[in-house]
Design an enzyme around this catalytic site. Structure first.
Site, PDB file in Angstrom:
ATOM      1  N   ASP A 197     -85.288 -51.014  -7.998  1.00  0.00           N
ATOM      2  CA  ASP A 197     -86.043 -49.762  -8.128  1.00  0.00           C
ATOM      3  C   ASP A 197     -85.467 -48.951  -9.287  1.00  0.00           C
ATOM      4  OD1 ASP A 197     -88.066 -47.854  -6.705  1.00  0.00           O
ATOM      5  OD2 ASP A 197     -86.297 -46.614  -7.094  1.00  0.00           O
ATOM      6  N   ILE A 198     -86.360 -48.393 -10.118  1.00  0.00           N
ATOM      7  CA  ILE A 198     -85.899 -47.532 -11.221  1.00  0.00           C
ATOM      8  C   ILE A 198     -85.523 -46.169 -10.651  1.00  0.00           C
ATOM      9  CG2 ILE A 198     -86.522 -46.453 -13.415  1.00  0.00           C
ATOM     10  CD1 ILE A 198     -88.528 -48.708 -13.853  1.00  0.00           C
TER      11      ILE A 198
ATOM     12  N   GLU B 230     -92.642 -48.495  -9.369  1.00  0.00           N
ATOM     13  CA  GLU B 230     -91.457 -48.762 -10.185  1.00  0.00           C
ATOM     14  C   GLU B 230     -90.519 -49.758  -9.512  1.00  0.00           C
ATOM     15  OE1 GLU B 230     -90.515 -44.905  -7.852  1.00  0.00           O
ATOM     16  OE2 GLU B 230     -92.253 -45.967  -8.662  1.00  0.00           O
TER      17      GLU B 230
END
Length: 326
Positions: free
Chosen positions: A189-190, A233
């Site tokens: 995950d960003i 994301e």
């Protein structure tokens, strides 16, 4: 049986109008008929081809496969077919607007045995231009490949999509269970991507997603390794035959690769550049037997990595109890 009479029609005119090649050769392979289509496609006028042996009439000799089929028909009285799938261009015939030194037309050829008045055999050679059908086949195949790619590929990042992951994951699990090999899943995950989008705008956010996807993909070394966009994301990776002691260093390498890319993120709450958090889980029949919770365990590990401050890696085994998300 009734016969239709064509009053005033010259058979030679009919031969000129037929949109396929017609050649007749006698038992000695001498040419008796060379219609207008063949003359135009070969560049050899009729008067220069008639009474020549078929091996000498064209600018280049027919292929061995064609000559073998023709001679078998003359010897044994059996018809023959040379399909374009196996014999693309047996004769030196060219498209009307093509460079006659380079581009032959694709041909489908049928050889039919005829009986002459003296009892000897001759052969009618019918030639169809299959270039258009081959072009259509290539176009249909290309469209099919595009549709298949669109169905399994994320349109923004160019990597696999969630649909492909779901199908591939089932197969990868089956192989891992049957062959008793480990299987590692990485949920990525960003960090603070909503803040990134709000500050830089969605077009720049899309560029960041593409950059992250390509950077992660560059770390994969095996054809069996799969990276997919899981949603928003989030990304997910499946690496077959990777035990836990290899999975954790690999996850750290993924994290470091994004960090080293130095993508500015002034609204991140932990740094001034883009970072990722990674949750890892590994299934193997010896240490971790609850294969059904593998993805869930990786997702829980990702949650733990975020709780610990982000820009880090966390691991949970599939059989362990994990903290619940709020």
């Amino acid at each position: 049986m009734a016969t239709t009479q064509l009053s005033g029609v010259n058979p030679a005119d009919i031969l000129k109008l037929i949109s396929m090649g017609l050649i007749v050769v006698d038992s000695e392979e001498n040419i008796l008929l060379w219609n207008d289509w063949v003359a135009k496609s070969s560049g050899i006028p009729e008067d220069q081809a008639l009474h020549k042996k078929i091996t000498e009439a064209f600018k280049e000799s027919p292929t061995p496969a064609f000559l073998s089929a023709l001679r078998n028909s003359l010897s044994y009285g059996l018809p023959a077919v040379l399909s374009n799938a196996l014999h693309r261009s047996p004769l030196a015939l060219y498209a009307a607007d093509a460079d006659q030194e380079k581009q032959r037309i694709h041909q489908s050829i049928a050889i039919t045995v005829l009986a002459q008045a003296d009892g000897k055999r001759c052969c009618l050679i019918q030639i169809s231009d299959s270039s258009n059908s081959i072009k259509r086949e290539k176009m249909l195949r290309s469209h099919s490949e595009i549709l298949k790619r669109d169905a399994t590929t994320d349109s923004l990042t160019g990597i696999y999509n969630r649909r492909f992951f779901d199908e591939h994951y089932k197969m990868a699990l089956g192989v891992s269970i049957r062959q008793k090999l480990p299987l590692s899943v990485f949920m990525v995950d960003i960090d603070f991507f909503k803040e990134y989008n709000d500050y830089y705008g969605h077009p720049q956010g899309d560029k960041a997603l593409i950059s992250v996807a390509q950077t992660l993909k560059a770390q994969l070394a095996r054809a069996t390794d799969v990276l997919a966009r899981y949603g928003g994301e989030e990304f997910i990776l499946i690496l077959p035959n990777m035990p836990q002691d290899h999975a954790l260093p690999f996850a750290e390498r993924l994290r470091a690769a994004i960090w080293d890319a130095s993508i500015p993120h002034l609204k991140s709450k932990i740094a001034s550049q883009l970072s990722i958090s990674i949750g890892v889980s590994t299934y193997d029949q010896i240490n971790h037997g609850d294969v059904k919770s593998l993805v869930q365990s990786a997702d829980s590990a990702l949650y733990e990595a975020k709780q610990q401050g982000r820009n880090r890696v966390a691991f949970f085994a599939p059989a362990a109890d994990h903290p619940q998300k709020n």
